[in-house]
Motif scaffolding. Structure first.
Motif, mmCIF file in Angstrom:
data_model
loop_
_atom_site.group_PDB
_atom_site.id
_atom_site.type_symbol
_atom_site.label_atom_id
_atom_site.label_comp_id
_atom_site.label_asym_id
_atom_site.label_seq_id
_atom_site.Cartn_x
_atom_site.Cartn_y
_atom_site.Cartn_z
ATOM 1 N N TYR A 1 0.840 -1.190 0.000
ATOM 2 C CA TYR A 1 0.000 0.000 0.000
ATOM 3 C C TYR A 1 0.876 1.241 0.000
ATOM 4 N N MET A 2 0.641 2.142 -0.925
ATOM 5 C CA MET A 2 1.363 3.404 -0.982
ATOM 6 C C MET A 2 0.356 4.486 -1.381
ATOM 7 N N PRO A 3 0.005 5.381 -0.432
ATOM 8 C CA PRO A 3 -1.002 6.393 -0.757
ATOM 9 C C PRO A 3 -0.508 7.389 -1.793
ATOM 10 N N LYS A 4 -1.422 7.858 -2.599
ATOM 11 C CA LYS A 4 -1.124 8.887 -3.595
ATOM 12 C C LYS A 4 -1.137 10.242 -2.899
ATOM 13 N N VAL A 5 -0.182 11.112 -3.256
ATOM 14 C CA VAL A 5 -0.050 12.421 -2.611
ATOM 15 C C VAL A 5 0.054 13.503 -3.678
ATOM 16 N N ASP A 6 -0.746 14.558 -3.513
ATOM 17 C CA ASP A 6 -0.641 15.750 -4.350
ATOM 18 C C ASP A 6 0.090 16.809 -3.544
ATOM 19 N N THR A 7 0.987 17.542 -4.187
ATOM 20 C CA THR A 7 1.675 18.661 -3.543
ATOM 21 C C THR A 7 1.392 19.916 -4.344
ATOM 22 N N SER A 8 1.199 21.023 -3.627
ATOM 23 C CA SER A 8 0.958 22.303 -4.289
ATOM 24 C C SER A 8 1.422 23.411 -3.360
ATOM 25 N N GLU A 9 1.405 24.623 -3.871
ATOM 26 C CA GLU A 9 1.798 25.752 -3.041
ATOM 27 C C GLU A 9 1.172 27.030 -3.568
ATOM 28 N N GLY B 1 -10.335 4.741 4.289
ATOM 29 C CA GLY B 1 -10.534 3.787 5.371
ATOM 30 C C GLY B 1 -9.636 4.006 6.570
ATOM 31 N N MET B 2 -8.848 5.070 6.580
ATOM 32 C CA MET B 2 -7.932 5.320 7.688
ATOM 33 C C MET B 2 -8.412 6.499 8.523
ATOM 34 N N THR B 3 -8.073 6.474 9.801
ATOM 35 C CA THR B 3 -8.396 7.563 10.709
ATOM 36 C C THR B 3 -7.118 8.253 11.141
ATOM 37 N N LYS B 4 -7.237 9.340 11.892
ATOM 38 C CA LYS B 4 -6.045 10.064 12.334
ATOM 39 C C LYS B 4 -5.195 9.217 13.274
ATOM 40 N N GLY C 1 14.455 18.814 8.398
ATOM 41 C CA GLY C 1 13.872 19.369 7.182
ATOM 42 C C GLY C 1 13.111 18.374 6.330
ATOM 43 N N ILE C 2 12.866 17.164 6.852
ATOM 44 C CA ILE C 2 12.116 16.132 6.128
ATOM 45 C C ILE C 2 10.791 15.897 6.831
ATOM 46 N N LEU C 3 9.688 16.077 6.105
ATOM 47 C CA LEU C 3 8.363 15.767 6.631
ATOM 48 C C LEU C 3 8.071 14.304 6.300
ATOM 49 N N THR C 4 7.753 13.524 7.321
ATOM 50 C CA THR C 4 7.501 12.093 7.139
ATOM 51 C C THR C 4 6.060 11.782 7.496
ATOM 52 N N ILE C 5 5.367 11.110 6.598
ATOM 53 C CA ILE C 5 4.015 10.617 6.852
ATOM 54 C C ILE C 5 4.121 9.106 6.870
ATOM 55 N N ARG C 6 3.754 8.502 7.994
ATOM 56 C CA ARG C 6 3.774 7.042 8.072
ATOM 57 C C ARG C 6 2.458 6.563 8.656
ATOM 58 N N GLY C 7 2.073 5.382 8.238
ATOM 59 C CA GLY C 7 0.819 4.844 8.729
ATOM 60 C C GLY C 7 0.671 3.381 8.387
ATOM 61 N N LYS C 8 -0.473 2.865 8.762
ATOM 62 C CA LYS C 8 -0.754 1.455 8.520
ATOM 63 C C LYS C 8 -2.222 1.312 8.184
ATOM 64 N N LYS C 9 -2.482 0.696 7.043
ATOM 65 C CA LYS C 9 -3.846 0.411 6.624
ATOM 66 C C LYS C 9 -4.073 -1.073 6.850
ATOM 67 N N GLU C 10 -4.961 -1.377 7.781
ATOM 68 C CA GLU C 10 -5.178 -2.771 8.163
ATOM 69 C C GLU C 10 -6.441 -3.323 7.524
ATOM 70 N N ARG D 1 -12.025 -12.074 -6.122
ATOM 71 C CA ARG D 1 -11.058 -11.069 -6.545
ATOM 72 C C ARG D 1 -10.828 -10.112 -5.380
ATOM 73 N N VAL D 2 -9.573 -9.810 -5.094
ATOM 74 C CA VAL D 2 -9.220 -8.848 -4.051
ATOM 75 C C VAL D 2 -8.291 -7.815 -4.680
ATOM 76 N N GLU D 3 -8.740 -6.566 -4.764
ATOM 77 C CA GLU D 3 -7.948 -5.506 -5.365
ATOM 78 C C GLU D 3 -7.508 -4.459 -4.355
ATOM 79 N N ARG D 4 -8.129 -4.426 -3.185
ATOM 80 C CA ARG D 4 -7.766 -3.424 -2.192
ATOM 81 C C ARG D 4 -6.413 -3.766 -1.582
ATOM 82 N N SER D 5 -5.615 -2.737 -1.321
ATOM 83 C CA SER D 5 -4.273 -2.923 -0.770
ATOM 84 C C SER D 5 -4.246 -2.559 0.709
ATOM 85 N N PHE D 6 -3.393 -3.247 1.452
ATOM 86 C CA PHE D 6 -3.238 -3.016 2.878
ATOM 87 C C PHE D 6 -1.767 -3.083 3.216
#
Length: 148
Positions: free
Chosen positions: A39-47, A60-63, A73-82, A94-99
């Protein structure tokens, strides 16, 4: 002449085998597998002129499932999708959802306001707002960013 069914993965497997054989001839401990995380979430960056923005899809994830930190100087986002398992037996066709666990890291430019970063999770979307033009010191200890 016989017909062979086209398999697009066959050429990748062959290339992987050739690369492995090539690096083994040098006796280097090099990994040549083409594995990707489950599982690797998609991230958009803008400014804009005042802020940097990161928007990540975390369906499906909560805070509580996500941790955001800043270090050197590195922002790290880590998590776990169970996977939520039900007790009754199902025959899946068929199972297409990633965890799984993930880590995404983003290098922040100099001059961001580390103590003013705001992060929110709503409807499976993580939004991180990073104010610009602050006097930050990127070589400090890790700081946890609270998620609202």
């Amino acid at each position: 002449m016989s017909l062979v069914k086209f398999d697009p993965w066959r050429s990748l497997e062959s290339a992987e085998h050739e690369m492995k054989h090539f690096f083994e001839s040098f006796k280097w401990p090099v990994s040549t597998t083409f594995e990707k995380p489950e599982y690797m979430p998609k991230v958009d960056t803008s400014e804009d002129e005042k802020n940097l923005y990161l928007t990540a899809e975390l369906p499906g994830m909560t805070k509580e499932d996500v941790k955001i930190s800043i270090s050197e100087g590195i922002l790290t986002i880590r998590g776990k999708k169970e996977r939520k398992e039900e007790k009754k037996e199902k025959d899946y066709h068929r199972v297409e959802r990633s965890f799984g666990e993930f880590v995404r890291q983003f290098e922040l430019p100099e001059g961001f306001k580390k103590d003013k970063i705001v992060a929110t999770v709503k409807d499976g979307i993580l939004e991180v707002t990073i104010p610009k033009n602050g006097a930050s010191k990127p070589k400090e200890e890790e700081q946890i960013v609270p998620i609202q």
